[in-house]
Design a protein around this motif. Structure first.
Motif, PDB file in Angstrom:
ATOM      1  N   UNK A  60      -2.054   4.205  15.455  1.00  6.63           N
ATOM      2  CA  UNK A  60      -1.126   4.112  14.336  1.00  6.63           C
ATOM      3  C   UNK A  60      -1.890   4.052  13.025  1.00  6.63           C
ATOM      4  N   UNK A  61      -1.502   4.873  12.086  1.00 12.42           N
ATOM      5  CA  UNK A  61      -2.068   4.861  10.735  1.00 12.42           C
ATOM      6  C   UNK A  61      -1.091   4.148   9.820  1.00 12.42           C
ATOM      7  N   UNK A  62      -1.584   3.180   9.074  1.00 16.29           N
ATOM      8  CA  UNK A  62      -0.688   2.349   8.265  1.00 16.29           C
ATOM      9  C   UNK A  62       0.047   3.167   7.212  1.00 16.29           C
ATOM     10  N   UNK A  63      -0.685   3.973   6.453  1.00 17.14           N
ATOM     11  CA  UNK A  63      -0.060   4.831   5.445  1.00 17.14           C
ATOM     12  C   UNK A  63      -0.775   6.172   5.447  1.00 17.14           C
ATOM     13  N   UNK A  64       0.013   7.243   5.505  1.00 21.16           N
ATOM     14  CA  UNK A  64      -0.522   8.603   5.519  1.00 21.16           C
ATOM     15  C   UNK A  64       0.186   9.385   4.424  1.00 21.16           C
ATOM     16  N   UNK A  65      -0.595  10.034   3.569  1.00 22.62           N
ATOM     17  CA  UNK A  65      -0.020  10.806   2.469  1.00 22.62           C
ATOM     18  C   UNK A  65      -0.585  12.222   2.493  1.00 22.62           C
ATOM     19  N   UNK A 123       0.842  -1.200   0.000  1.00 18.79           N
ATOM     20  CA  UNK A 123       0.000   0.000   0.000  1.00 18.79           C
ATOM     21  C   UNK A 123       0.875   1.247   0.000  1.00 18.79           C
ATOM     22  N   UNK A 124       1.957   1.220   0.774  1.00 19.29           N
ATOM     23  CA  UNK A 124       2.882   2.363   0.771  1.00 19.29           C
ATOM     24  C   UNK A 124       3.517   2.531  -0.610  1.00 19.29           C
ATOM     25  N   UNK A 125       3.930   1.427  -1.236  1.00 17.50           N
ATOM     26  CA  UNK A 125       4.556   1.513  -2.558  1.00 17.50           C
ATOM     27  C   UNK A 125       3.600   2.106  -3.579  1.00 17.50           C
ATOM     28  N   UNK A 126       2.367   1.630  -3.576  1.00 13.39           N
ATOM     29  CA  UNK A 126       1.382   2.126  -4.535  1.00 13.39           C
ATOM     30  C   UNK A 126       1.086   3.608  -4.305  1.00 13.39           C
ATOM     31  N   UNK A 127       1.056   4.015  -3.049  1.00 17.05           N
ATOM     32  CA  UNK A 127       0.780   5.420  -2.738  1.00 17.05           C
ATOM     33  C   UNK A 127       1.903   6.307  -3.257  1.00 17.05           C
ATOM     34  N   UNK A 128       3.129   5.903  -3.027  1.00 20.27           N
ATOM     35  CA  UNK A 128       4.272   6.697  -3.512  1.00 20.27           C
ATOM     36  C   UNK A 128       4.299   6.734  -5.044  1.00 20.27           C
ATOM     37  N   UNK A 129       3.956   5.611  -5.677  1.00 13.83           N
ATOM     38  CA  UNK A 129       3.949   5.562  -7.135  1.00 13.83           C
ATOM     39  C   UNK A 129       2.857   6.459  -7.708  1.00 13.83           C
ATOM     40  N   UNK A 130       1.674   6.401  -7.119  1.00 14.81           N
ATOM     41  CA  UNK A 130       0.540   7.157  -7.654  1.00 14.81           C
ATOM     42  C   UNK A 130       0.667   8.651  -7.399  1.00 14.81           C
ATOM     43  N   UNK A 131       1.313   9.027  -6.284  1.00 17.07           N
ATOM     44  CA  UNK A 131       1.405  10.435  -5.904  1.00 17.07           C
ATOM     45  C   UNK A 131       2.866  10.802  -5.642  1.00 17.07           C
ATOM     46  N   UNK A 143      -3.314  10.028 -13.835  1.00 14.20           N
ATOM     47  CA  UNK A 143      -3.240  11.394 -13.312  1.00 14.20           C
ATOM     48  C   UNK A 143      -3.538  11.365 -11.808  1.00 14.20           C
ATOM     49  N   UNK A 144      -2.661  11.927 -10.978  1.00 10.78           N
ATOM     50  CA  UNK A 144      -2.933  11.934  -9.533  1.00 10.78           C
ATOM     51  C   UNK A 144      -4.280  12.550  -9.189  1.00 10.78           C
ATOM     52  N   UNK A 145      -4.654  13.624  -9.900  1.00 12.28           N
ATOM     53  CA  UNK A 145      -5.928  14.286  -9.604  1.00 12.28           C
ATOM     54  C   UNK A 145      -7.104  13.368  -9.900  1.00 12.28           C
ATOM     55  N   UNK A 146      -7.013  12.580 -10.977  1.00 14.62           N
ATOM     56  CA  UNK A 146      -8.100  11.658 -11.300  1.00 14.62           C
ATOM     57  C   UNK A 146      -8.246  10.580 -10.237  1.00 14.62           C
ATOM     58  N   UNK A 147      -7.129  10.043  -9.757  1.00 18.08           N
ATOM     59  CA  UNK A 147      -7.204   9.015  -8.726  1.00 18.08           C
ATOM     60  C   UNK A 147      -7.775   9.590  -7.433  1.00 18.08           C
ATOM     61  N   UNK A 148      -7.341  10.798  -7.068  1.00 17.52           N
ATOM     62  CA  UNK A 148      -7.912  11.440  -5.879  1.00 17.52           C
ATOM     63  C   UNK A 148      -9.406  11.674  -6.057  1.00 17.52           C
ATOM     64  N   UNK A 149      -9.794  12.125  -7.245  1.00 10.90           N
ATOM     65  CA  UNK A 149     -11.212  12.375  -7.504  1.00 10.90           C
ATOM     66  C   UNK A 149     -12.011  11.082  -7.430  1.00 10.90           C
ATOM     67  N   UNK A 150     -11.462  10.006  -8.009  1.00 11.92           N
ATOM     68  CA  UNK A 150     -12.145   8.714  -7.931  1.00 11.92           C
ATOM     69  C   UNK A 150     -12.363   8.317  -6.472  1.00 11.92           C
ATOM     70  N   UNK A 151     -11.312   8.390  -5.671  1.00 12.16           N
ATOM     71  CA  UNK A 151     -11.418   7.956  -4.274  1.00 12.16           C
ATOM     72  C   UNK A 151     -12.356   8.861  -3.485  1.00 12.16           C
ATOM     73  N   UNK A 152     -12.324  10.153  -3.772  1.00 16.77           N
ATOM     74  CA  UNK A 152     -13.225  11.080  -3.082  1.00 16.77           C
ATOM     75  C   UNK A 152     -14.683  10.782  -3.430  1.00 16.77           C
ATOM     76  N   UNK A 153     -14.970  10.642  -4.733  1.00 17.24           N
ATOM     77  CA  UNK A 153     -16.344  10.407  -5.150  1.00 17.24           C
ATOM     78  C   UNK A 153     -16.779   8.977  -4.869  1.00 17.24           C
ATOM     79  N   UNK A 154     -15.833   8.053  -4.826  1.00 14.24           N
ATOM     80  CA  UNK A 154     -16.157   6.663  -4.472  1.00 14.24           C
ATOM     81  C   UNK A 154     -16.741   6.601  -3.064  1.00 14.24           C
ATOM     82  N   UNK A 155     -16.242   7.448  -2.179  1.00  7.22           N
ATOM     83  CA  UNK A 155     -16.750   7.546  -0.808  1.00  7.22           C
ATOM     84  C   UNK A 155     -18.238   7.890  -0.825  1.00  7.22           C
ATOM     85  N   UNK A 156     -18.611   8.855  -1.665  1.00 10.39           N
ATOM     86  CA  UNK A 156     -20.008   9.298  -1.714  1.00 10.39           C
ATOM     87  C   UNK A 156     -20.871   8.350  -2.539  1.00 10.39           C
ATOM     88  N   UNK A 157     -20.262   7.664  -3.495  1.00  5.95           N
ATOM     89  CA  UNK A 157     -21.026   6.786  -4.378  1.00  5.95           C
ATOM     90  C   UNK A 157     -21.756   5.705  -3.598  1.00  5.95           C
TER      91      UNK A 157
END
Length: 767
Positions: free
Chosen positions: A416-421, A389-397, A548-562
């Motif tokens: 403790x939070x496993x991964x914080x970005x 999860x840390x590797x994917x986070x660093x790669x995506x952002x 695109x980092x912004x697209x992934x953030x948007x997906x995760x943000x809207x996925x929460x509301x979906x």
């Protein structure tokens, strides 16, 4: 400046009842609900009544025909995809056949000892009947539960029983938790640390098991491919005699000669009759194509014969091994899932070698428990998931400040939070949960299933919500919360968005997305807002497709509301398919209806399966309009303060399919400004007001170079005016020069209402 000088041109606020490439059909029943229930129960009762007859027919077929000549073509036709220059088919040649059908059929085969097996060969008609019978047989367990399960007073399933049924159907039928290449990589990296102790205990390690299974998958793929090609060349013959000659030419190991066979053909033999005979005869080769000795497997895998033998023994059951197993138990606890091969004594039959990877977690757990390595296994799973999860986070952002195992205090306790970005003014909180799903839980046992919900869905969500609340308190001025946030490298005053996500190693998405049912069943704490729960394999796909980092953030943000706004059926990659077409702009859909999204992942499936097959395939892309993409890309490139917030607001301003209309209106507005900018009261703005109050209004303000000097003041006034008139909490004003149209924007202003007064605005200008 007079107000009329900045009249706004607004896009029409039409919302899609349809979405390009996606058609929503309404399934309705004209009549009383009781009549519908009665019709469903009648169909269920009819299926259940025919169960014994179907079962007897299948077992009798195995007793009269060699079962391997039954199972082999069943698997080839049902589970083999067709590869082409443009990729790989995402389904088998017979769409009604899926892997769980073949697993059930193999389990039934294993209820009979070898001496009970028939010796003659399955006929084409018997195979056709079987292809109809097995799917119907597999549905019986569901129909029995439907008839017997708990109901509410109005005849509907209880919330808890509906959740139980979801997990049972998932357990029975869903197999692929990831695409083959990624599954193999994840499994090797995840379980590789157990190799040495497991080899010492049972003679092979997880890497050996994966290597042998992969070799058998590739061998079957190659052999089946050669068989199909030879058969295809054979079928080019235009007459019965030509078919015979082609058959001998393409299958040179056939006994006799084509002339001998032709001489014995009936005078009335047609091409179609000969074609059917050759197809049937060619299928008799399939059991041999699917069988391997330990020596052959060792050579294919590049391991010792003793290692291959140990692996194959561990993955195989002997004929008759399931003789005492009740057939009802095969639907939700099929032993073939963890031992998908058949031990024939001198060789091993593997028509389903890919099943090893479908069930790899449970297979490795079974072997680890036998080796006394359960604790080491659990530690390896937890460590790997957090690292990945840390590797994917660093790669995506790549611009993010990422912390792993971030510790922080609250309420006298340490957390403790496993991964914080921290990405600009956006904070991403990820919790990684590696708990494994147990057999009782997967079969829908209420106590164990509820425990899994607590461990994998609720507890990580509560943990991330706790930190999100601290960040919100820090933003509001709480000094204690600000100190906690600061210890994590977060300035609460500079955070606009917090995105929470839970990531699992076992696939639990079927319940993780059922938020309304979980709440109704009382399995979520009152008032708690669940974070999305995503399987690791799906997160890998998200980071690959949404580059695109912004697209992934948007997906995760809207996925929460979906998952809170709609009642959706589908897996995470179906959601991704929906996002690629819409950007989750779904405000025109009925929120009380249930939408089945299954199948929207097809372009994504084709892409990853094509990669695994070595085909040249095009990556699916979000249908983001080029003008919007250019703005988001420039923000990501220059990364001014607040670029993530602005990007999220712009991406949420209009569904992807409406962005073209926005561009058309902007070009028309550009022409109007060019002609009228000298006139008082000329049009200069276009405003997008999303249908949801939580989203910001987005305004495009166009100006000529002649009016450049006053653009900042105009935009500031426009922002304040928009906040007041539209009742928005936030707005974004995009300034764009009509004379520098190739530039995505000239400057951007972010504005929000003053939290203290609710009036006025806080504004930030970006060049």
């Amino acid at each position: 400046m007079a107000r009329k000088q900045n009249r706004r041109r607004r896009t029409k606020q039409k919302r899609p009842s349809r979405i390009p490439g996606i058609k929503f059909d309404t399934l309705s029943f004209k009549g009383e609900p009781d009549a519908l229930r009665a019709a469903i129960r009648e169909a269920a009762a009819e299926n259940v009544a025919g169960f014994e007859a179907r079962l007897t027919k299948i077992l009798d077929l195995f007793r009269t025909r060699n079962p391997l000549t039954v199972l082999s073509p069943f698997g080839i036709y049902g589970l083999t995809g067709v590869a082409g220059a443009d990729g790989v088919s995402t389904t088998g040649m017979i769409k009604s056949i899926e892997q769980h059908h073949a697993e059930l059929l193999q389990a039934l085969l294993l209820t009979l000892p070898r001496e009970s097996w028939g010796r003659s060969f399955c006929t084409p008609q018997e195979l056709a009947d079987l292809i109809d019978a097995v799917p119907a047989l597999s549905q019986t367990a569901f129909y029995k539960r439907l008839l017997e399960g708990p109901k509410t007073s109005d005849g509907e399933p209880t919330p808890a029983s509906a959740l139980q049924e979801r997990i049972r159907l998932h357990t029975e039928a869903v197999r692929n938790w990831g695409y083959y290449g990624e599954v193999k990589r994840i499994s090797t990296e995840l379980y590789g640390p157990l190799d040495a102790p497991m080899r010492a205990a049972i003679g092979f390690g997880p890497t050996d098991l994966i290597t042998v299974a992969d070799a058998l998958v590739q061998a079957l793929s190659d052999r089946a491919g050669d068989w199909w090609k030879a058969l295809a060349r054979t079928l080019r013959g235009g007459t019965a005699k030509q078919l015979v000659k082609e058959y001998y030419r393409n299958f040179p190991d056939l006994a006799g000669t084509p002339e001998e066979l032709i001489a014995n053909l009936p005078p009335a033999m047609t091409r179609e009759g000969m074609l059917s005979y050759i197809m049937w005869h060619a299928e008799l080769r399939l059991p041999d194509l699917m069988s391997h000795s330990a020596e052959e497997a060792a050579t294919l895998a590049g391991v010792s014969t003793s290692t291959a033998e140990a692996v194959l023994k561990a993955l195989s059951l002997e004929p008759g091994a399931l003789q005492a197993t009740p057939v009802d138990h095969l639907f939700l606890g099929n032993p073939v899932w963890t031992r998908p091969m058949v031990d024939l004594g001198d060789r091993y039959y593997a028509s389903l070698p890919q099943a090893v990877f479908s069930h790899i977690h449970e297979i490795v757990r079974t072997q680890a428990e036998a080796a006394g390595l359960t604790k080491a296994l659990n530690e390896a799973r937890a460590s790997y998931l957090e690292r990945e999860v840390e590797r994917l986070t660093r790669k995506a952002f790549p611009a993010a400040v990422v912390s792993a195992n971030a510790k922080w205090p609250a309420d006298g306790r340490d957390y403790e939070t496993d991964v914080l970005a921290v990405i600009d003014r956006t904070v991403l909180i990820l919790e990684a949960k590696s708990h494994h799903l147990t057999g009782p839980g997967l079969r829908g046992g209420p106590d164990r299933m509820r425990r899994h919900i607590k461990e994998l869905v609720v507890e990580p969500s509560v943990q991330s919500a706790r930190l999100a609340e601290i960040i919100a308190a820090a933003k509001a001025g709480d000094t204690t919360a600000a100190a906690v946030a600061k210890s994590l490298g977060i300035d609460g005053r500079c955070v606009d968005t917090v995105i929470r996500l839970s990531v699992t190693l076992d696939d639990f998405s079927v319940l993780a997305t059922a938020e309304p049912e979980l709440i109704e069943a009382g399995w979520v704490p009152p008032g708690h807002v669940l974070a999305p729960t995503i399987h690791l394999g799906d997160l890998i796909c998200l980071t690959e497709i949404l580059e695109r980092p912004a697209l992934l953030l948007h997906y995760l943000q809207e996925r929460f509301h979906l998952q809170k706004s709609f009642n959706l059926m589908g897996d995470e990659l179906d959601f991704l398919g929906l996002y690629l077409s819409t950007g989750f702009g779904l405000s025109g859909l009925d929120r009380n209806a249930m939408f089945n999204l299954s199948g929207l992942s097809k372009p994504i499936d084709a892409y990853f399966m094509g990669l695994d097959a070595g085909a040249t395939v095009h990556k699916p892309k979000a249908q983001l309009h080029a003008e919007f993409a250019a703005i988001v890309d420039r923000l990501a490139e220059t990364r001014p303060n607040g670029w993530t917030t602005t990007s999220l607001d712009i991406l949420a301003a209009a569904p992807f399919d409406e962005q073209r209309a926005v561009d058309v209106n902007l070009r028309a507005l550009r022409n109007a400004v060019r002609k009228q900018y000298r006139e008082e009261g000329h049009l200069s703005c276009l405003v997008l007001k999303p249908g949801e109050d939580r989203k910001a209004a987005v305004m495009f303000h166009l100006f000529p170079e002649a009016l450049r000097e006053g653009r900042r003041d105009r935009m500031s006034q426009l922002a304040a005016q928009t906040l007041s008139e539209l009742g928005c909490d936030r707005c974004v004003v995009i300034g764009r020069s009509i004379d520098r149209w190739t530039q995505p924007y000239d400057c951007i202003l972010q504005a929000s209402k003053s939290e203290a007064s609710g009036r006025g605005s806080n504004q930030t200008m970006t060049d």
